[in-house]
Scaffold this motif. Structure first.
Motif, mmCIF file in Angstrom:
data_model
loop_
_atom_site.group_PDB
_atom_site.id
_atom_site.type_symbol
_atom_site.label_atom_id
_atom_site.label_comp_id
_atom_site.label_asym_id
_atom_site.label_seq_id
_atom_site.Cartn_x
_atom_site.Cartn_y
_atom_site.Cartn_z
ATOM 1 N N LEU A 95 -35.108 0.901 18.772
ATOM 2 C CA LEU A 95 -36.163 1.814 18.332
ATOM 3 C C LEU A 95 -35.618 3.235 18.234
ATOM 4 O O LEU A 95 -35.811 3.920 17.232
ATOM 5 C CB LEU A 95 -37.343 1.752 19.294
ATOM 6 N N ARG A 96 -34.934 3.678 19.271
ATOM 7 C CA ARG A 96 -34.384 5.034 19.263
ATOM 8 C C ARG A 96 -33.315 5.200 18.186
ATOM 9 O O ARG A 96 -33.171 6.276 17.601
ATOM 10 C CB ARG A 96 -33.794 5.373 20.632
ATOM 11 N N ILE A 97 -32.568 4.145 17.940
ATOM 12 C CA ILE A 97 -31.507 4.222 16.934
ATOM 13 C C ILE A 97 -32.091 4.437 15.548
ATOM 14 O O ILE A 97 -31.599 5.263 14.768
ATOM 15 C CB ILE A 97 -30.638 2.952 16.972
ATOM 16 N N VAL A 98 -33.164 3.718 15.213
ATOM 17 C CA VAL A 98 -33.774 3.875 13.894
ATOM 18 C C VAL A 98 -34.396 5.267 13.761
ATOM 19 O O VAL A 98 -34.232 5.933 12.737
ATOM 20 C CB VAL A 98 -34.829 2.776 13.643
ATOM 21 N N VAL A 138 -32.308 -1.367 7.084
ATOM 22 C CA VAL A 138 -33.205 -0.431 7.756
ATOM 23 C C VAL A 138 -32.535 0.931 7.845
ATOM 24 O O VAL A 138 -33.159 1.968 7.586
ATOM 25 C CB VAL A 138 -33.590 -0.946 9.156
ATOM 26 N N MET A 139 -31.253 0.933 8.177
ATOM 27 C CA MET A 139 -30.519 2.199 8.251
ATOM 28 C C MET A 139 -30.459 2.887 6.891
ATOM 29 O O MET A 139 -30.778 4.082 6.772
ATOM 30 C CB MET A 139 -29.096 1.954 8.758
ATOM 31 N N TYR A 193 -40.243 4.627 13.463
ATOM 32 C CA TYR A 193 -40.683 4.147 14.779
ATOM 33 C C TYR A 193 -41.169 2.700 14.683
ATOM 34 O O TYR A 193 -40.808 1.856 15.517
ATOM 35 C CB TYR A 193 -41.792 5.052 15.310
ATOM 36 N N VAL A 194 -41.965 2.415 13.658
ATOM 37 C CA VAL A 194 -42.485 1.053 13.472
ATOM 38 C C VAL A 194 -41.354 0.073 13.194
ATOM 39 O O VAL A 194 -41.294 -1.020 13.775
ATOM 40 C CB VAL A 194 -43.515 1.028 12.321
ATOM 41 N N LEU A 195 -40.433 0.462 12.304
ATOM 42 C CA LEU A 195 -39.303 -0.407 11.994
ATOM 43 C C LEU A 195 -38.407 -0.594 13.217
ATOM 44 O O LEU A 195 -37.851 -1.678 13.432
ATOM 45 C CB LEU A 195 -38.499 0.180 10.839
ATOM 46 N N GLY A 196 -38.266 0.463 14.013
ATOM 47 C CA GLY A 196 -37.474 0.364 15.231
ATOM 48 C C GLY A 196 -38.093 -0.595 16.242
ATOM 49 O O GLY A 196 -37.380 -1.376 16.886
ATOM 50 N N ARG A 197 -39.407 -0.536 16.391
ATOM 51 C CA ARG A 197 -40.088 -1.479 17.284
ATOM 52 C C ARG A 197 -39.899 -2.910 16.803
ATOM 53 O O ARG A 197 -39.707 -3.831 17.604
ATOM 54 C CB ARG A 197 -41.582 -1.149 17.372
ATOM 55 N N ARG A 198 -39.942 -3.090 15.489
ATOM 56 C CA ARG A 198 -39.733 -4.434 14.934
ATOM 57 C C ARG A 198 -38.318 -4.930 15.219
ATOM 58 O O ARG A 198 -38.103 -6.101 15.563
ATOM 59 C CB ARG A 198 -39.994 -4.413 13.428
ATOM 60 N N GLU A 199 -37.345 -4.033 15.098
ATOM 61 C CA GLU A 199 -35.969 -4.400 15.399
ATOM 62 C C GLU A 199 -35.793 -4.706 16.882
ATOM 63 O O GLU A 199 -35.105 -5.664 17.249
ATOM 64 C CB GLU A 199 -35.018 -3.273 14.982
ATOM 65 N N ARG A 200 -36.414 -3.903 17.729
ATOM 66 C CA ARG A 200 -36.332 -4.144 19.175
ATOM 67 C C ARG A 200 -36.918 -5.509 19.519
ATOM 68 O O ARG A 200 -36.350 -6.281 20.309
ATOM 69 C CB ARG A 200 -37.086 -3.048 19.937
#
Length: 462
Positions: A95-98, A138-139, A193-200
């Motif tokens: 999440l933080r990375i995205v 995503v990146m 943030y949403v995409l990061g949560r999905r990745e997490r």
């Protein structure tokens, strides 16, 4: 007929690359060549291609030497403090990375150059995405959208083009749009943030064996070694790292690489500052500035010829990929413009605006800017289409400055257009298929543009 063929050519190109039936370079060359024959102007294909290459040659030169320049700056450690700060924030939490990707891309975009933004962002974040097996699209998607919003800065290009085309002051266009553009940037951060949560959530429990990748899989410089990765439970920070364990640290840029030049840090910082200042002030053409900058950076940081050759060789793959894609895009743009397809497409769109929409031409311009700046170059839109839209708006009492403000709304999507050379820097360095990037980013980038448009209407800006 030219209108139909123009839209068909663009649709064919997008479908083939998104389905991975053709590589982007092949599609950019072969599809327009085929349609040029359909139009009945195959005999003039050579002229169209030469015109396209001539128009994009300065851009290709700028990208070639910009890649070398910023590649050297990354090699010698100029951006290491920024990267370390971002990585300290990101740790190993997807999440933080995205979110960090979006923030870093937005900050670096202040220089007004998309290629620079993508080189620095990908160089910093790519090793983390690879280590954690995160989605690379995503990146690229988050970086492109953040840069697209920031691309509206007066020195970024679109705003200056709109001001020139309509004979307005760039500040009169940009400054009132700041609240709407800020909402667009906040939306990109929220989306990240949403995409990061999905990745997490997708990655689940991570261990060192699962996330460690080959050290050679880096973009411009070597990655550091990994260390034990733990996952926090519940809704906490996701994947985290011990503060100061024994062994090497988890980071994107190798702190012990042989190319570091710590004693020349301030020289390189001042050189980069001077280069960006000269670019913004337009003291010299941008390709000339990067050519001089790359030559000076190589000479001072690597005075020995073998070292210079090694640095050039290290970045040669990126240079070749990007410059090759730019010259292939020159075929596409050359045929679109030379055959008159782009003019017929623009005229058809303007002519089909309902008469009752006249008083709402600013809204119409904002909506049209989303697809039009994706399907054609900024020059084609701002110098070819925008004056027609402004004239139609003024006939219904809509000021030219409102039309100009609405015209920059499509930039978040424009930055992923196949006609934008910088996007090939992004996908090339991230080792992402252009079709995969397109399939992922189009819906989110279009939504970002609509958020900016909605905010502009809500705040009474347009």
């Amino acid at each position: 007929m030219l209108t139909i063929l123009g839209f068909t050519m663009i649709a064919t190109f997008l479908v083939l690359i998104m389905l991975k039936k053709m590589s982007p370079i092949a599609a950019l060359v072969l599809i327009p060549a085929l349609f040029c024959v359909f139009v009945g102007k195959g005999a003039k294909l050579g002229d169209y291609v030469i015109d396209g290459v001539t128009g994009l040659a300065p851009t290709a030169a700028m990208l070639m030497f910009a890649i070398v320049y910023f590649g050297v700056m990354i090699d010698v450690g100029l951006f290491d403090p920024v990267v370390r700060g971002i990585l300290r924030f990101c740790k190993a939490d997807p999440l933080r990375i995205v979110v960090g990707t979006a923030v870093l891309a937005a900050i670096v975009s202040l220089d007004g150059d998309g290629s620079t933004t993508f080189m620095i962002t990908v160089s910093a974040m790519y090793p983390l995405y690879k280590r954690l097996k995160m989605s690379l699209v995503v990146m690229t998607g988050v970086a492109a959208m953040a840069n697209g919003v920031m691309n509206t800065l007066p020195w970024g290009g679109p705003t200056a083009r709109a001001a020139t085309a309509l004979k307005l002051d760039a500040s009169d266009i940009f400054v009132p749009m700041i609240p709407a553009l800020a909402m667009g940037l906040l939306f990109v951060f929220a989306l990240s943030y949403v995409l990061g949560r999905r990745e997490r959530k997708r990655l689940g429990v991570l261990t060192l064996d699962e996330v460690l990748v080959e050290e050679t899989e880096t973009v411009l410089v070597g990655a550091g070694s990994g260390k034990d990765v733990q996952k926090a439970g519940g809704s906490g920070p996701g994947v985290d790292l011990p503060d100061e364990p024994e062994g090497e640290s988890f980071q994107g840029l190798d702190p012990d690489r042989a190319t570091l030049r710590p004693r020349l840090y301030w020289f390189n910082a001042l050189l980069t500052f001077a280069l960006l200042t000269a670019m913004i002030m337009e003291w010299l053409p941008i390709p000339v500035l990067f050519l001089l900058g790359a030559a000076l950076a190589l000479t001072v940081n690597f005075p020995h010829m073998p070292d210079q050759k090694a640095r050039i060789a290290a970045h040669a793959e990126n240079v070749l990929n990007v410059s090759g894609m730019v010259f292939a895009a020159a075929v596409f743009t050359g045929v679109l413009q030379g055959t008159g397809m782009v003019d017929h497409m623009a005229t058809w769109l303007v002519d089909n605006i309902p008469a009752g929409m006249g008083p709402h031409m600013a809204l119409v311009t904002g909506v049209l800017s989303i697809p039009l700046t994706y399907f054609m170059s900024n020059d084609g839109f701002y110098f070819g289409v925008l004056p027609v839209l402004a004239e139609a708006g003024q006939a219904h009492g809509v000021s030219a400055v409102e039309i100009a403000r609405a015209s920059i709304i499509g930039q978040p999507l424009h930055m992923s257009s196949p006609l934008v050379p910088a996007v090939y820097v992004l996908v090339g360095m991230a080792k992402v298929e252009f079709g995969d990037h397109t399939r992922f980013v189009v819906k989110w980038a279009a939504l970002t543009s609509l958020v900016v448009l909605g905010a502009g209407l809500l705040f009474g800006i347009i």
